[in-house]
Design an enzyme around this catalytic site. Structure first.
Site, PDB file in Angstrom:
ATOM      1  N   ARG A 111     -36.555 120.941 154.768  1.00  0.00           N
ATOM      2  CA  ARG A 111     -37.092 120.817 156.121  1.00  0.00           C
ATOM      3  C   ARG A 111     -37.302 119.360 156.517  1.00  0.00           C
ATOM      4  O   ARG A 111     -36.915 118.947 157.617  1.00  0.00           O
ATOM      5  CB  ARG A 111     -38.423 121.568 156.242  1.00  0.00           C
ATOM      6  CG  ARG A 111     -39.005 121.511 157.656  1.00  0.00           C
ATOM      7  CD  ARG A 111     -40.480 121.837 157.721  1.00  0.00           C
ATOM      8  NE  ARG A 111     -40.948 121.799 159.099  1.00  0.00           N
ATOM      9  CZ  ARG A 111     -41.240 120.685 159.782  1.00  0.00           C
ATOM     10  NH1 ARG A 111     -41.111 119.484 159.195  1.00  0.00           N
ATOM     11  NH2 ARG A 111     -41.649 120.746 161.035  1.00  0.00           N
ATOM     12  N   ARG A 190     -44.355 128.096 147.083  1.00  0.00           N
ATOM     13  CA  ARG A 190     -43.160 127.372 147.523  1.00  0.00           C
ATOM     14  C   ARG A 190     -43.037 126.068 146.742  1.00  0.00           C
ATOM     15  O   ARG A 190     -44.050 125.414 146.460  1.00  0.00           O
ATOM     16  CB  ARG A 190     -43.231 127.029 149.013  1.00  0.00           C
ATOM     17  CG  ARG A 190     -43.630 128.148 149.938  1.00  0.00           C
ATOM     18  CD  ARG A 190     -43.641 127.696 151.388  1.00  0.00           C
ATOM     19  NE  ARG A 190     -42.307 127.366 151.830  1.00  0.00           N
ATOM     20  CZ  ARG A 190     -41.569 128.153 152.620  1.00  0.00           C
ATOM     21  NH1 ARG A 190     -42.059 129.296 153.054  1.00  0.00           N
ATOM     22  NH2 ARG A 190     -40.356 127.804 152.982  1.00  0.00           N
ATOM     23  N   ASP A 310     -43.464 128.257 167.405  1.00  0.00           N
ATOM     24  CA  ASP A 310     -44.556 128.978 166.747  1.00  0.00           C
ATOM     25  C   ASP A 310     -45.782 129.107 167.628  1.00  0.00           C
ATOM     26  O   ASP A 310     -46.596 130.021 167.438  1.00  0.00           O
ATOM     27  CB  ASP A 310     -44.947 128.276 165.444  1.00  0.00           C
ATOM     28  CG  ASP A 310     -43.975 128.565 164.312  1.00  0.00           C
ATOM     29  OD1 ASP A 310     -43.110 129.446 164.487  1.00  0.00           O
ATOM     30  OD2 ASP A 310     -44.076 127.908 163.260  1.00  0.00           O
ATOM     31  N   ALA A 323     -37.267 128.832 162.894  1.00  0.00           N
ATOM     32  CA  ALA A 323     -36.762 127.571 163.436  1.00  0.00           C
ATOM     33  C   ALA A 323     -35.664 127.813 164.460  1.00  0.00           C
ATOM     34  O   ALA A 323     -35.584 127.115 165.477  1.00  0.00           O
ATOM     35  CB  ALA A 323     -36.244 126.686 162.305  1.00  0.00           C
TER      36      ALA A 323
END
Length: 425
Positions: A111, A190, A310, A323
């Site tokens: 990202r 993550r 978002d 995204a």
């Protein structure tokens, strides 16, 4: 005599994530250059881990100069994913080759790295981006909208675009009250880290990294684990979605615990456990997921402030579309503002049509995040061993083979006429 021209449409964008940057770049691309973007972070560091852009958004990058060429060296190159059960038994492989040929390439990568390239592209266009500016209040009148910053400054424009995420204060202006999140019952471990040298020679892990980029999934009861090697196996990303009972008011990221992750995965494939053990402690995060009911509208009462990305419609990671839908928001908005020829008096028309073009689609796509999670977490293995393809991701043309710019151009007038008939314009 030629009548005096009206001043160009002025736009304030709050938030320099993918939603805000796309809105800024696409408005600039349509000639709407009287804009400024405020971002609360004082600097934009390349943070984060894996992010995915479906073909519906990867096509947007192709309109942004040489950005696709800059992205190519850093993105994930695997065109298939191998599914296993939690013990490591191979189940099925899902190939994406045919959809790549038909619909174009997906873009998956870090990202922070992808964001840095998009941010640099926006700067190269001359888009003014002010970092370290925190918005504390949104306001509007029939003729303009505005924000107040933590320094006490007030800024006004014909349109304010709130792209600062689910905690945006613009949600209160648009809803008329504060809305509260509900626990989703799930969280995600993550991580992203350089591949340990031992992985290339170990019989347990060499297949993950020694033959270029790979993508693997392990499916268990109420848990799934995804691992990808990137940059020809030089880096590794993994995510693990699992049941979580934390009582928190918002989605938030915490430092992850390797013992907690290993405890969750104690009876799993040794390959999975090796990935967790090799993870640097400082690169493991625990992201708590919460749920928000769909908003009744993305547009403020006066039609001068809107929510995108978002801030308007947060997605579960299993949708693989958060995204992409944020970028579609920006593309469609630029088309709508271009249709009113930058006339600040017609902003309400543009944003109402924009909402009409986006509302049903984003909420329909949102639902896929729940269906994919349930497809894996509640899997009936008696069925799966007979029909392994049950585990495959649903790759649907209405989501992925979609050109948001063309759709907006084709449907703008029809949606506008519908709003007029309903008395909403």
């Amino acid at each position: 005599m030629t009548p005096p021209s009206s001043p160009p449409l002025s736009i304030i964008i709050i938030g320099a994530g993918f939603a805000g940057l796309t809105a800024a770049i696409e408005c600039h691309r349509k000639g709407l250059t009287n804009l400024v973007l405020f971002e609360k972070s004082p600097s934009l560091s390349p943070l984060g881990d894996i992010i995915s852009f479906g073909q519906n958004s990867s096509r947007i990058f192709t309109n942004w100069g040489n950005l696709p060429d800059l992205l190519s060296p850093i993105i994930h190159k695997a065109d298939q994913v191998h599914f296993h059960d939690s013990s490591g038994r191979f189940v099925t492989t899902q190939s994406f080759k045919e959809e790549h040929l038909a619909w174009g390439e997906r873009i998956n990568g870090h990202r922070g790295e992808i964001h840095s390239l998009v941010y640099s592209h926006a700067l190269s266009l001359g888009i003014p981006i002010r970092l370290g500016v925190t918005v504390t209040k949104y306001f509007e009148t029939p003729s303009h909208a505005g924000v107040v910053t933590s320094s006490g400054e007030a800024h006004t424009a014909d349109l304010v675009i709130a792209a600062e995420g689910v905690r945006s204060k613009a949600r209160t202006l648009i809803l008329g009250e504060e809305d509260h999140a509900l626990p989703s019952g799930y969280a995600v471990f993550r991580s992203w880290f350089p591949t340990p040298p031992s992985f290339f020679s170990s019989p347990l892990t060499s297949h993950l990294v020694s033959r270029g980029d790979t993508h693997n999934a392990w499916i268990g009861t109420d848990v799934h684990f995804l691992a990808a090697s990137i940059k020809n196996g030089k880096e590794i990303s993994w995510v693990c979605t699992h049941v979580d009972t934390s009582d928190i008011s918002e989605s938030w990221q915490f430092p992850g615990s390797k013992p907690a992750a290993l405890s969750l995965l104690q009876n799993w494939d040794p390959v999975v456990k090796e990935l967790v053990k090799a993870t640097p402690e400082e690169r493991l995060f625990d992201y708590k997921l919460v749920f928000r009911d769909p908003l009744p509208t993305f547009v403020s009462p006066e039609g001068r402030t809107i929510l995108v990305g978002d801030a308007a419609h947060p997605f579960l990671p299993t949708s693989i579309q958060g995204a992409s839908q944020a970028m579609e928001d920006g593309v469609v908005l630029a088309v709508c503002l271009d249709r009113i020829k930058g006339d600040g008096t017609k902003v309400k028309e543009a944003v109402r049509v924009w909402e009409g073009l986006r509302y049903e689609r984003v909420h329909r796509v949102q639902k896929t995040g729940v269906t994919t999670r349930e497809q894996w977490h509640k899997a009936d293995w008696d069925v799966i061993w007979k029909e392994p393809e049950v585990l495959h991701l649903k790759r649907e043309g209405w989501i992925l083979d979609f050109d948001s710019e063309r759709d907006a151009e084709e449907r703008y007038e029809r949606v506008r006429e519908g709003l007029v008939k309903e008395g909403r314009l």
